[in-house]
Design an enzyme around this catalytic site. Sequence first.
Site, PDB file in Angstrom:
ATOM      1  N   THR A  19     -31.978  17.453  19.160  1.00 53.18           N
ATOM      2  CA  THR A  19     -31.239  16.723  18.129  1.00 53.18           C
ATOM      3  C   THR A  19     -29.962  16.136  18.726  1.00 53.18           C
ATOM      4  OG1 THR A  19     -30.442  16.836  15.868  1.00 53.18           O
ATOM      5  CG2 THR A  19     -30.187  18.849  17.138  1.00 53.18           C
TER       6      THR A  19
ATOM      7  N   LYS B 135     -31.002  12.977  21.819  1.00 55.43           N
ATOM      8  CA  LYS B 135     -32.298  12.327  21.562  1.00 55.43           C
ATOM      9  C   LYS B 135     -32.599  11.169  22.512  1.00 55.43           C
ATOM     10  CE  LYS B 135     -33.034  13.263  16.663  1.00 55.43           C
ATOM     11  NZ  LYS B 135     -33.471  12.606  15.431  1.00 55.43           N
TER      12      LYS B 135
ATOM     13  N   ASN C 188     -37.504  13.501  19.919  1.00 54.99           N
ATOM     14  CA  ASN C 188     -36.959  14.724  19.316  1.00 54.99           C
ATOM     15  C   ASN C 188     -37.799  15.962  19.623  1.00 54.99           C
ATOM     16  OD1 ASN C 188     -39.061  14.075  17.681  1.00 54.99           O
ATOM     17  ND2 ASN C 188     -37.997  14.482  15.781  1.00 54.99           N
TER      18      ASN C 188
ATOM     19  N   ASN D 229     -28.694  -3.030   5.467  1.00 51.25           N
ATOM     20  CA  ASN D 229     -27.764  -2.050   6.021  1.00 51.25           C
ATOM     21  C   ASN D 229     -26.328  -2.457   5.761  1.00 51.25           C
ATOM     22  OD1 ASN D 229     -27.426   0.393   7.558  1.00 51.25           O
ATOM     23  ND2 ASN D 229     -26.573  -0.863   9.191  1.00 51.25           N
TER      24      ASN D 229
HETATM   25  P1  ATR Z   1     -29.590   8.534  11.828  1.00 54.61           P
HETATM   26  O1  ATR Z   1     -29.989   8.730  13.254  1.00 54.61           O
HETATM   27  O2  ATR Z   1     -29.645   9.773  10.987  1.00 54.61           O
HETATM   28  O3  ATR Z   1     -30.290   7.400  11.184  1.00 54.61           O
HETATM   29  P2  ATR Z   1     -27.221   6.961  12.356  1.00 54.61           P
HETATM   30  O4  ATR Z   1     -27.858   6.319  13.531  1.00 54.61           O
HETATM   31  O5  ATR Z   1     -25.806   7.405  12.468  1.00 54.61           O
HETATM   32  O6  ATR Z   1     -28.021   8.244  11.888  1.00 54.61           O
HETATM   33  O7  ATR Z   1     -27.377   5.962  11.101  1.00 54.61           O
HETATM   34  C1  ATR Z   1     -26.852   6.269   9.852  1.00 54.61           C
HETATM   35  C2  ATR Z   1     -27.253   5.202   8.830  1.00 54.61           C
HETATM   36  O8  ATR Z   1     -26.631   5.551   7.585  1.00 54.61           O
HETATM   37  C3  ATR Z   1     -26.781   3.799   9.173  1.00 54.61           C
HETATM   38  O9  ATR Z   1     -27.661   2.872   8.616  1.00 54.61           O
HETATM   39  C4  ATR Z   1     -25.430   3.762   8.471  1.00 54.61           C
HETATM   40  O10 ATR Z   1     -24.975   2.475   8.157  1.00 54.61           O
HETATM   41  P3  ATR Z   1     -24.061   1.645   9.234  1.00 54.61           P
HETATM   42  O11 ATR Z   1     -25.014   1.138  10.287  1.00 54.61           O
HETATM   43  O12 ATR Z   1     -23.441   0.579   8.424  1.00 54.61           O
HETATM   44  O13 ATR Z   1     -23.070   2.654   9.778  1.00 54.61           O
HETATM   45  C5  ATR Z   1     -25.757   4.479   7.180  1.00 54.61           C
HETATM   46  N1  ATR Z   1     -24.569   5.048   6.543  1.00 54.61           N
HETATM   47  C6  ATR Z   1     -23.897   6.168   6.883  1.00 54.61           C
HETATM   48  N2  ATR Z   1     -22.841   6.373   6.060  1.00 54.61           N
HETATM   49  C7  ATR Z   1     -22.841   5.335   5.178  1.00 54.61           C
HETATM   50  C8  ATR Z   1     -22.022   4.960   4.063  1.00 54.61           C
HETATM   51  N3  ATR Z   1     -20.964   5.703   3.691  1.00 54.61           N
HETATM   52  N4  ATR Z   1     -22.342   3.842   3.390  1.00 54.61           N
HETATM   53  C9  ATR Z   1     -23.395   3.093   3.760  1.00 54.61           C
HETATM   54  N5  ATR Z   1     -24.213   3.373   4.790  1.00 54.61           N
HETATM   55  C10 ATR Z   1     -23.949   4.475   5.493  1.00 54.61           C
END
Ligand code: ATR
Length: 289
Positions: free
Chosen positions: A63, A67, A88, A151
């Site tokens: 994790t 990864k 993973n 996104n």
């Molecule tokens: P994971 O590997 O779990 O997908 P990540 O790569 O950090 O984790 O991605 C997190 C996702 O959640 C992204 O799409 C992120 O949006 P951004 O690319 O704009 O950062 C989204 N995300 C996390 N917190 C958020 C928030 N408060 N509001 C909207 N989107 C959020």
Amino acid sequence: MVKAAVIGDPIQHSLSPDIFGFLARERPTIELNYEARNISSLDLEKFLQTVLAEKSWIGLNVTIPHKESVLKFAKQISDSVRIIGAANVLQFKEQEIYAYNTDVIGIQESLNRAAVPLAEASVLILGAGGAARAAIYACASMGASEIKILNRTVSRAQSLVQEFKNAFGKIDFSVVSENLNSWQPDLIIQTTSVGMSTGASDLTYENLYKEIFKNAKKKAVAFDLVYRPESTLFLKKASTQGLAVIGGLWMLIEQALATWEIWFGPIPDKSILSEKLQFFLRERLRAHP
Ligand code: ATR
């Protein structure tokens, strides 16, 4: 005695020791010693060398933050790992590392379990992180014809579209904003950490969810990869609009079973074991939400 572990930094919140402890109790012919190991990025290479040298190790769950970085140590990587750029699960064979991505398998198996038809489907993906990459790969390889990504950070969605266009040339990929107009997806997958009990609140997305589900086809399905809480605002809003819903718990279960099969081969009574694991995890999450 066979050894395995989940590695990450931090690692204390991982459910993997509970899950693999449960599976090992259910499969006593395999004597598995499974633990959580906090391994920093600096220590990763040395740790991998040590466990490879000890022949009792079968593999690792991997994790954050390893990864992507584990890939450079792998002798062979699966197609999904190559396209997603992250693994993973590692399997050790003859002191070599084989890398897999069970996020993809977990998503595909959850969709199969719910009998969601993906052929020629239109899919909306919320998010553009690692989980979104797995969801896009899963849907693309199951025959979706159109995939739109929404996104918060638009540039991240744009680069995902570019990458996946190169990998799956026949699929119509695009970025969408919160204004979906009259586009009607068959499947909506929520991959962000929004709504997770440890993440940002999902209340700001209430209107977005309403808009999405209002447009969705009657037989559309909403799938949230978040499993804590079990019923997210995303799933509640989808249900209210009459959509079928899939919660993240199934992905967690299917991922664990896929890991077990990578390490130990096919599970003969998989559906019984998955029901038992579901029951175990529901209890576990109720006790420690
Ligand atoms: P994971 O590997 O779990 O997908 P990540 O790569 O950090 O984790 O991605 C997190 C996702 O959640 C992204 O799409 C992120 O949006 P951004 O690319 O704009 O950062 C989204 N995300 C996390 N917190 C958020 C928030 N408060 N509001 C909207 N989107 C959020």
